[in-house]
Design a protein around this motif. Structure first.
Motif: not given
Length: 184
Positions: A34-40, A45-55
């Motif tokens: 998910l290179p377009g995701g946001e690492v946060t 916990m380490p998470s990845i969000k896409v469009g503000g929604a958690a994946v």
């Protein structure tokens, strides 16, 4: 708010040896998928969000490691989870081995499918993502027709085209962009 990968790495410092390696490798596999995701960092916990929604979020426990993809994503890949303990929103995996690449890919896709299924919203807002987490298109519907400003992106995340609709018909100026987001 985006977290740099070194902050994610540091959060896994709470674990040792093979468990830390399994968590880090699993998270890095999701980042690659998910290179377009946001690492946060979300819910600690380490998470990845896409469009503000958690994946997905990734974390370890005494007896196992877990991913937190949410109930909808889990239901979308349930047939692939026969060898895993599943709770309402989590999937457990081995404490000393990363989640399999096939499951990482399946959960990344399921997360994107889940997010895309939430649109259009009741107010007409529409947003769609590619399977890699980059936006594909966004705009608004009114009475079932495209209305207002719309934008489209390439799979690499670069803006491709923008323009407006009035009650489903193109209106106003339309712009096409090169891969550097420069109008053509």
């Amino acid at each position: 708010m985006a977290a740099p990968m070194n902050a994610v790495d540091a959060s896994f410092d709470a674990f040792e040896g093979l468990q830390r390696d399994a968590l880090l490798r699993t998270f890095q596999a999701f980042v690659k998928a998910l290179p377009g995701g946001e690492v946060t960092i979300a819910w600690g916990m380490p998470s990845i969000k896409v469009g503000g929604a958690a994946v997905v979020s990734v974390w370890g426990f005494t007896a196992h490691n877990s991913i937190f993809p949410g109930p909808d994503a889990i239901s979308r890949v349930a047939d692939k989870l026969v060898d895993h303990t599943v709770t309402k929103g989590t999937v457990h995996f081995e404490k000393d081995a990363p989640l399999s690449p096939a499951l990482v890919k399946a959960f990344a896709q399921a997360g994107i499918d889940s997010i895309n299924a939430r649109y259009p919203k009741k107010d007409g807002t529409f947003l769609e993502f590619y399977d890699n987490g980059y936006p594909k298109q966004s705009g608004k519907y009114r009475e079932g027709q495209m209305h207002g400003k719309w934008s489209w992106w390439r799979r690499d995340g670069s803006l491709m085209r923008s323009g407006s609709f009035r009650e489903g018909e193109k209106s106003g100026e339309w712009v096409t962009y090169d891969r550097n987001s420069t109008p053509i």
